[in-house]
Design an enzyme around this catalytic site. Structure first.
Site, PDB file in Angstrom:
ATOM      1  N   PHE A 143       0.807  -1.230   0.000  1.00  0.00           N
ATOM      2  CA  PHE A 143       0.000   0.000   0.000  1.00  0.00           C
ATOM      3  C   PHE A 143       0.836   1.274   0.000  1.00  0.00           C
ATOM      4  CE2 PHE A 143       0.745  -0.222   4.618  1.00  0.00           C
ATOM      5  CZ  PHE A 143       0.970   1.117   4.912  1.00  0.00           C
ATOM      6  N   LYS A 159      -1.306  -7.226  -9.183  1.00  0.00           N
ATOM      7  CA  LYS A 159      -2.261  -7.251  -8.063  1.00  0.00           C
ATOM      8  C   LYS A 159      -1.784  -6.213  -7.059  1.00  0.00           C
ATOM      9  CE  LYS A 159      -3.233  -8.323  -4.322  1.00  0.00           C
ATOM     10  NZ  LYS A 159      -3.597  -7.301  -3.306  1.00  0.00           N
ATOM     11  N   CYS A 164       9.623   1.795   3.410  1.00  0.00           N
ATOM     12  CA  CYS A 164      10.542   0.698   3.743  1.00  0.00           C
ATOM     13  C   CYS A 164      11.935   1.237   4.020  1.00  0.00           C
ATOM     14  CB  CYS A 164      10.590  -0.322   2.619  1.00  0.00           C
ATOM     15  SG  CYS A 164      11.303   0.347   1.111  1.00  0.00           S
TER      16      CYS A 164
HETATM   17  N1  LIG Z   1      11.691  -3.826   0.686  1.00  0.00           N
HETATM   18  C1  LIG Z   1      11.074  -2.867   0.010  1.00  0.00           C
HETATM   19  O1  LIG Z   1      11.604  -2.327  -0.957  1.00  0.00           O
HETATM   20  C2  LIG Z   1       9.697  -2.435   0.416  1.00  0.00           C
HETATM   21  C3  LIG Z   1       9.073  -1.382  -0.264  1.00  0.00           C
HETATM   22  C4  LIG Z   1       7.789  -0.990   0.132  1.00  0.00           C
HETATM   23  C5  LIG Z   1       7.157  -1.629   1.187  1.00  0.00           C
HETATM   24  N2  LIG Z   1       7.795  -2.647   1.820  1.00  0.00           N
HETATM   25  C6  LIG Z   1       7.170  -3.308   2.957  1.00  0.00           C
HETATM   26  O2  LIG Z   1       5.764  -3.491   2.739  1.00  0.00           O
HETATM   27  C7  LIG Z   1       5.085  -3.493   3.990  1.00  0.00           C
HETATM   28  C8  LIG Z   1       3.906  -2.541   3.950  1.00  0.00           C
HETATM   29  O3  LIG Z   1       3.018  -2.876   2.920  1.00  0.00           O
HETATM   30  P1  LIG Z   1       1.698  -3.779   3.162  1.00  0.00           P
HETATM   31  O4  LIG Z   1       1.180  -3.574   4.538  1.00  0.00           O
HETATM   32  O5  LIG Z   1       0.807  -3.526   2.021  1.00  0.00           O
HETATM   33  O6  LIG Z   1       2.338  -5.229   3.068  1.00  0.00           O
HETATM   34  P2  LIG Z   1       1.571  -6.637   3.056  1.00  0.00           P
HETATM   35  O7  LIG Z   1       2.611  -7.684   3.149  1.00  0.00           O
HETATM   36  O8  LIG Z   1       0.470  -6.657   4.056  1.00  0.00           O
HETATM   37  O9  LIG Z   1       0.843  -6.677   1.616  1.00  0.00           O
HETATM   38  C9  LIG Z   1       1.592  -6.684   0.418  1.00  0.00           C
HETATM   39  C10 LIG Z   1       0.761  -7.363  -0.670  1.00  0.00           C
HETATM   40  O10 LIG Z   1       0.511  -8.721  -0.279  1.00  0.00           O
HETATM   41  C11 LIG Z   1      -0.887  -8.976  -0.231  1.00  0.00           C
HETATM   42  N3  LIG Z   1      -1.162  -9.828   0.947  1.00  0.00           N
HETATM   43  C12 LIG Z   1      -1.411  -9.422   2.217  1.00  0.00           C
HETATM   44  N4  LIG Z   1      -1.595 -10.497   3.029  1.00  0.00           N
HETATM   45  C13 LIG Z   1      -1.441 -11.590   2.252  1.00  0.00           C
HETATM   46  C14 LIG Z   1      -1.510 -12.992   2.517  1.00  0.00           C
HETATM   47  N5  LIG Z   1      -1.766 -13.468   3.735  1.00  0.00           N
HETATM   48  N6  LIG Z   1      -1.303 -13.847   1.498  1.00  0.00           N
HETATM   49  C15 LIG Z   1      -1.040 -13.386   0.251  1.00  0.00           C
HETATM   50  N7  LIG Z   1      -0.964 -12.059  -0.056  1.00  0.00           N
HETATM   51  C16 LIG Z   1      -1.164 -11.173   0.932  1.00  0.00           C
HETATM   52  C17 LIG Z   1      -1.558  -7.615  -0.118  1.00  0.00           C
HETATM   53  O11 LIG Z   1      -2.864  -7.655  -0.675  1.00  0.00           O
HETATM   54  C18 LIG Z   1      -0.605  -6.712  -0.896  1.00  0.00           C
HETATM   55  O12 LIG Z   1      -0.893  -6.708  -2.268  1.00  0.00           O
HETATM   56  C19 LIG Z   1       6.135  -3.088   5.019  1.00  0.00           C
HETATM   57  O13 LIG Z   1       6.586  -4.235   5.682  1.00  0.00           O
HETATM   58  C20 LIG Z   1       7.241  -2.461   4.182  1.00  0.00           C
HETATM   59  O14 LIG Z   1       8.522  -2.501   4.770  1.00  0.00           O
HETATM   60  C21 LIG Z   1       9.041  -3.064   1.458  1.00  0.00           C
END
Ligand SMILES: NC(=O)c1ccc[n+]([C@@H]2O[C@H](COP(=O)([O-])OP(=O)(O)OC[C@H]3O[C@@H](n4cnc5c(N)ncnc54)[C@H](O)[C@@H]3O)[C@@H](O)[C@H]2O)c1
Length: 499
Positions: free
Chosen positions: A152, A176, A284
């Site tokens: 997000f 997605k 991140c």
């Molecule tokens: N390393 C990087 O470059 C980077 C960059 C941006 C964000 N992030 C990380 O992303 C996180 C924040 O984003 P978020 O809250 O959207 O992450 P999230 O892991 O909750 O969700 C990421 C994606 O996975 C999907 N998802 C969520 N739960 C799932 C499940 N149980 N099974 C399968 N798919 C699932 C979501 O719909 C979304 O599209 C933080 O941990 C941040 O550090 C990392």
């Protein structure tokens, strides 16, 4: 968007309601109200999108360098001229202030510009003539249908880390995006269509775990690019690779900055405030922990506190420095770390729960928060908080600071602040992180370097964009060709036509 204020999927060049019966709420986080619904894809909807992408790959995967370059340049021009519209969408759904939204798009545009130059890389390379009639050379080819799953916090930039490079190198895409702020994905897909991209090359399906799982196991999906939290990144990596896919999965982070006694404390305070509270800490690369050597911790905290007092939290569409958090649940979870800090014996210097935002009492607010003397056993220190909470941990010097950074489970970004060139050079070699800053808080590689961390911040070896991105979305083939005499019905060496 259709008449019922429900955001559809984007499949095969246009909106699609799909067959899934579930929807999700999309909030305006500054007002705390639901502004629209988004459809959640069923496994069948994912199958439809993958089928459209697989069909489109037949032509797009064979298209000429010139054709792909035309589309990428047209997309770049359109995005550049209409980026204000996208910024409004980001601020309305994510809540980030408009200047942060503009910054996000600018970084995405850098990757688009990088991608404009990529189609020529798919031409492969001449290797050698091994005899008078035999050449050996390589072809670089797209991998096929690629799945992209994004978080997000950067609803435009993170997809742009992947789809421009994937498409420029001849692949077709099923994206997605996060269900929390999904509209940017449709906007970008429509813009790609306007830029001349054929139907089916870029598809968007919305939803949650059901849609992600359908992509991970689909036999016609060649690769998965994921960005999100560490537990989901690990799950996606393990499930995708078990189903024979190439997977790059970027996970969460807990970024430290180590401040040595000789550092310029004004520079450090500016950096800590920008990197700790920019985009409300939902980055991140946000700095979450300041490791301050004891002797300078008090004056540093004073300088950080002074700067925090000038920050204005509010609706990102108005003039302010920091917007709301993404959802009420996330705000409540982040705020709960303030109580946890007190329970664990830390000192709350600035409590962001006290923030008041005029005219928007129901927004998902949490002001900038500063906590000192955080024990390294506390969850405030060990968890990725992903909000505007900056912890200070006092250390005895470089060795203790380095040890704390390297013993953590993440390895995304980290920084050192010092005037001692020797210490800085040591740090960049000894620290276990994918991106390192020296007197810079958030080291963000430019588009032609790859982006990604170590340890729990990256599963699989492929980082995002740059050379890693090109390698990830292509595969090489070595060809040994014996050139027959055309009069004997051999190869036609006529000039190839562009498709
Ligand atoms: N390393 C990087 O470059 C980077 C960059 C941006 C964000 N992030 C990380 O992303 C996180 C924040 O984003 P978020 O809250 O959207 O992450 P999230 O892991 O909750 O969700 C990421 C994606 O996975 C999907 N998802 C969520 N739960 C799932 C499940 N149980 N099974 C399968 N798919 C699932 C979501 O719909 C979304 O599209 C933080 O941990 C941040 O550090 C990392």
């Amino acid at each position: 968007m259709n008449d019922q204020n429900i955001l559809d999927h984007w499949i095969n060049g246009g909106p699609s309601a799909g067959t899934g019966t579930r929807t999700g709420d999309v909030y305006d986080p500054a007002k705390g109200i639901v502004q629209k619904q988004v459809r959640f894809a069923s496994a069948g909807d994912v199958d439809t999108a993958v089928a459209a992408a697989a069909k489109a790959f037949g032509d797009w995967g064979q298209s000429s360098i010139a054709r792909r370059q035309q589309v990428m340049f047209a997309f770049r021009e359109l995005l550049n001229s209409r980026k204000g519209e996208l910024a409004q969408i980001l601020t309305a759904e994510h809540g980030k202030v408009l200047s942060d939204a503009a910054g996000e798009i600018a970084r995405g545009l850098e990757v688009v510009e990088f991608a404009c130059s990529l189609p020529h890389l798919t031409k492969g390379a001449f290797s050698e003539q091994v005899s008078t009639d035999v050449d050996v050379y390589t072809l670089k080819q797209p991998v096929g249908v690629v799945g992209i799953i994004s978080p997000f916090n950067f609803p435009a930039m993170v997809p742009m880390w992947f789809f421009p490079i994937a498409i420029a190198t001849g692949n077709t895409v099923v994206l997605k995006p996060s269900e929390k702020d999904p509209s940017a994905a449709n906007w970008m897909a429509e813009l790609m269509a306007e830029a001349g991209l054929p139907a089916g090359v870029f598809n968007v399906v919305h939803g949650d775990k059901e849609a992600v799982d359908a992509l991970l196991v689909h036999p016609d999906v060649a690769s998965i690019s994921f960005v999100g939290s560490t537990p989901i990144a690990k799950y996606v990596y393990e499930t995708g690779t078990a189903h024979g896919k190439r997977v790059q999965a970027l996970g969460g982070a807990k970024n430290h900055m180590l401040v040595l006694p000789d550092a310029d404390l004004d520079l450090v305070a500016d950096a800590a405030v920008n990197a700790g509270f920019g985009s409300a800490g939902e980055r991140c690369m946000a700095i979450s922990v300041v490791l301050a050597v004891d002797t300078i911790a008090d004056p540093l905290i004073e300088k950080i506190t002074e700067r925090m007092a000038t920050l204005k939290t509010g609706d990102g569409r108005r003039s302010c420095d920091m917007g709301p958090l993404i959802t009420r649940e996330h705000r409540d979870k982040v705020a709960s770390y303030v109580d946890q800090a007190s329970t664990d014996g830390a000192t709350v210097v600035v409590d962001g729960r006290d923030v008041e935002v005029d005219g928007e009492p129901d927004g998902f607010w949490l002001g900038p928060t500063l906590i000192d003397q955080v024990p390294t056993t506390s969850k405030v220190y060990t968890d990725e908080i992903f909000g505007p909470v900056l912890s200070v941990v006092r250390v005895s010097g470089y060795p203790e600071g380095l040890e704390l950074i390297n013993s953590g489970p993440y390895g995304n970004g980290t920084a050192i602040f010092t005037n001692d060139g020797g210490a800085a050079r040591r740090f960049q070699r000894e620290v276990e992180a994918g991106m390192v800053g020296v007197n810079v808080p958030i080291p963000v590689p430019v588009a032609y370097h790859s982006f990604g961390g170590w340890k729990g911040s990256l599963f699989g070896d492929a980082k995002a964009y740059g050379p890693h991105g090109v390698e990830f979305f292509t595969r090489e083939k070595a060809v040994t060709a014996r050139w027959l005499d055309p009069s004997h019905g051999g190869l036609n060496l006529g000039f190839p036509q562009h498709s």
